[in-house]
Design an enzyme around this catalytic site. Structure first.
Site, short mmCIF file in Angstrom:
data_model
loop_
_atom_site.label_atom_id
_atom_site.label_comp_id
_atom_site.label_asym_id
_atom_site.label_seq_id
_atom_site.Cartn_x
_atom_site.Cartn_y
_atom_site.Cartn_z
N ASP A 173 46.16 40.64 38.53
CA ASP A 173 46.91 39.48 38.39
C ASP A 173 48.22 39.49 37.46
O ASP A 173 48.77 38.60 36.97
CB ASP A 173 46.22 38.12 38.26
N ASP A 219 42.15 37.09 36.67
CA ASP A 219 41.39 37.78 35.85
C ASP A 219 41.97 39.08 35.27
O ASP A 219 41.34 39.72 34.80
CB ASP A 219 40.20 38.34 37.04
N ASP A 229 43.54 32.00 40.65
CA ASP A 229 42.90 33.05 41.64
C ASP A 229 41.54 32.87 41.89
O ASP A 229 40.80 31.93 41.49
CB ASP A 229 43.08 34.41 40.39
#
Ligand code: ADP
Ligand code: MG
Length: 659
Positions: free
Chosen positions: A532, A528, A337
């Site tokens: 997500d 995080d 990410d």
């Protein structure tokens, strides 16, 4: 015991609650020692031509002290219709006795009891390493109330209490520094070797070691909720899990053991048909039963995996279960990410671009009022940029991965990713994105009012970590982001990533992970945890970054990098691979010894004592082999495998690009 953290430099830490037992406190060790002493005395009596009955009595004492426990365990298991290999050993010893070979039988018992005790000590070391984490919190704290100092048990601390932490003491609770300044060694939680400076307003965590200054700390969490307590609980849970390999072995073990019993009967019976003396066949059959037993195979798997879990936890990486560790080691591609993973997750507003009719201050104030309840890094950045005080907002709504809205002063204010309806600000958005920034559009009552541009700092170790992951997996790491393509590309160029997927909603990230899996990949996703969650759940292993404070991350991830350091990721993957290699190595050792000894016994004449020594020797060897991963050196070696700098935690040299 390996030390769990560097000791503080001044006064010794407050005494830990539980002391780790020495090895003599382990009952198995005492029984084994007793059996050994009796055996040696028996041998001495024989050697000095003492009375035979005395020697026999001593040997029988050895049988009882060394054999009662495995016999009892074996019989208990039998009642539950499982066949315990311990029972086979005891049967063999009794068989030897029946043949008049009391010395051989007693030797068997001694070796068996000693190796059993060594195994227990080995297994306990892993458990102690795990449990040692909670022992870092001091027992008592110094509470400041009404100008007085009072000692209270840490368990009695309440949220809001103010405690004094003297130089060299350990911090008793999670809290915020209200006065004083010091350097705090947080290695016990983050594994970071360098102390961190703390001043008023900074957070500190229970179990970390205060350096040279005094700190006054306001308690923010009760002891049971402290980060260190939750970490310890997680790691303890992880140690109670079993790896898939282990579950498989245990399933096979039962049938295998039955097979050993049947084969033993055959090994005993068949030569009888050819007229072999009874005693010889019986001895061979018993030796066969011992050397064919799968003790070492059963011990191949868990010690390396659990040692790796304990070691990683000391270096700021929490792995939830043995299954997760196995999968980490099997990772073939890593998806990352952007915000909070490759960047440090603290974006800042770098430009405020209002449309005509609004001022910059107004735009920022409205946006900040709407963002106030948001947990998203963008929300926090906007609030920080506006400063206080903020107008009150009602009806707050967050659309995960796209933005927020709220009613401020009777107007509906939205702050969100640019959409197709934002033609009025499209030019501003395009300009900011071309500069690699994240642009969010502020709309008031459905009409665009302006644009805020944010920029985030790339983690200094990101490029080296990405290169290490590429080399390790042999696959290009994938960048997943909900942000615009311009910002994503700019960041990808800085970090050296080539596979960029931008403008993804949380469910799109999960879909990309699914596609990679269908292409045959085992995906580790690093995110995080805030938005997500779907992708973390879809991936083979979901890893959350920088989770000290974030409750969410602790819930949705399979592994958590507590220290704020991306370099720990390739290191923990390398450690997991080492653990898997050790498992294979152990199985090869165990299997080879079994095959060799069985062949020797069937083809030639393997002395019973030698068979027992070989069998137990391989079992102990396998158990100790796994423990190698407990040592700190194993983490450093993994860091070297990864080619990164998981040890110092920063300033990693940029790795050379792949060929
Ligand atoms: P990333 O994948 O980079 O972590 P997110 O999925 O968290 O990004 O967010 C995707 C996009 O949604 C952001 O780039 C931003 O445009 C928008 N967004 C998310 N949350 C907020 C918020 N609280 N305020 C404004 N915009 C937001
Ligand atoms: Mg994110």
């Amino acid at each position: 015991m390996t030390s769990l953290a560097a000791p503080p430099r001044t006064a010794p830490p407050a005494r830990s609650r539980r002391r780790l037992p020495g090895w003599t406190a382990v009952p198995e060790v005492r029984w084994a020692a007793a059996a050994l002493a009796l055996f040696l005395s028996g041998g001495l009596v024989q050697l000095l031509d003492g009375p035979q009955p005395l020697a026999w009595a001593l040997y029988l004492g050895c049988y009882v002290t060394g054999g009662w426990e495995p016999a009892w365990a074996g019989l208990t298991a039998l009642r539950e219709r499982t066949l315990d290999v311990d029972l086979l050993m005891v049967l063999a010893a009794i068989g030897a006795l029946a043949l008049g070979q009391v010395f051989d039988g007693a030797l068997l018992i001694v070796i068996f009891a000693t190796s059993g005790a060594l195994e227990t000590v080995a297994t306990r070391r892993t458990a102690d390493a795990v449990r040692g984490l909670t022992d870092l919190t001091p027992e008592r704290a110094t509470v400041l109330a009404g100008g007085q100092e009072r000692q209270v048990p840490v368990a009695d601390l309440a949220v809001g209490d103010v405690v004094l932490v003297r130089p060299g003491e350990r911090v008793p609770a999670d809290g915020t520094v209200v006065d004083g300044g010091s350097d705090v060694d947080q290695a016990s939680i983050t594994g970071e070797p360098l102390p961190v400076d703390k001043v008023a307003g900074d957070e500190v965590w229970a179990g970390t070691a205060n350096g040279t200054g005094a700190l006054t700390v306001r308690v923010d969490r009760p002891a049971a909720d402290a980060v260190v307590a939750r970490i310890a609980a997680l790691v303890e849970e992880a140690s109670a899990t079993k790896a898939r390999t282990q579950l498989f072995i245990e399933k096979v073990e039962q049938r295998y053991s039955m097979g050993v019993v049947l084969s033993t009967l055959a090994v005993f019976g068949a030569p009888q048909l050819f007229g072999e003396p009874l005693q010889e066949s019986l001895l061979r059959a018993m030796t066969f039963m011992i050397v064919a037993s799968p003790c070492a195979v059963v011990l191949s798997t868990m010690p390396p995996l659990l040692s790796a879990i304990a070691n990683a936890s000391r270096h700021g990486v929490l792995v939830r279960s043995a299954v997760v560790l196995e999968q980490l080691g099997a990772t073939t591609v890593v998806a990352l990410d952007k915000t909070g993973t490759l960047t440090d997750g603290m974006p800042a507003v770098v430009a405020v671009r209002p449309l005509p009719g609004t001022t910059g201050e107004e735009l920022l104030a409205l946006a900040a009022a709407a963002e106030a309840p948001s947990e998203h890094p963008i929300g926090r950045a906007v609030v920080a940029a506006a400063g206080s005080p903020l107008a009150p907002a009602t009806d707050f709504r967050a659309a995960v991965g796209s933005g927020v809205s709220a009613t401020v002063g009777g107007r509906r204010v939205a702050v969100a990713a640019p959409g197709p309806d934002d033609a009025a600000v499209a030019g501003l958005v395009a300009q900011e994105q071309a500069d690699g920034r994240t642009a969010v559009v502020v709309t008031v009552d459905g009409r665009p009012a302006g644009v805020l541009a944010l920029a985030d700092r790339v983690r200094p170790e990101a490029a080296a970590a990405a290169a290490a992951l590429r080399r390790q997996t042999g696959a290009e790491p994938v960048l997943l982001t909900g942000d615009n393509a311009g910002a994503a590309r700019t960041l990808a160029a800085q970090v050296g990533l080539r596979d960029v997927r931008a403008e993804l909603l949380p469910q799109d990230k999960a879909a990309v992970v699914g596609d990679l899996q269908r292409a045959g990949h085992r995906v580790a996703l690093v995110g995080d945890g805030v938005n997500d969650a779907p992708a973390l759940a879809t991936a083979d292993v979901g890893v959350a970054m920088g989770g000290i404070g974030s409750d969410l991350a602790l819930q949705s991830a399979d592994a958590i990098v507590v220290r704020d350091d991306l370099a720990a990721l390739p290191t923990v993957i390398a450690l997991a691979r080492r653990a898997r290699r050790l498992v294979v190595q152990n199985m090869v050792i165990a299997g080879t010894v079994i095959v060799m000894l069985v062949a020797w016994d069937l083809i030639g004449t393997l002395p019973l004592a030698l068979g027992v020594a070989g069998h137990e020797g391989s079992t102990v060897l396998v158990a100790l082999n796994g423990l190698r991963l407990l040592r700190s050196a194993a983490w450093q070696a993994a860091a070297r495998d990864a080619g990164g700098d998981g040890v110092a935690g920063h300033g990693a040299p940029a790795a050379s690009p792949p060929g």
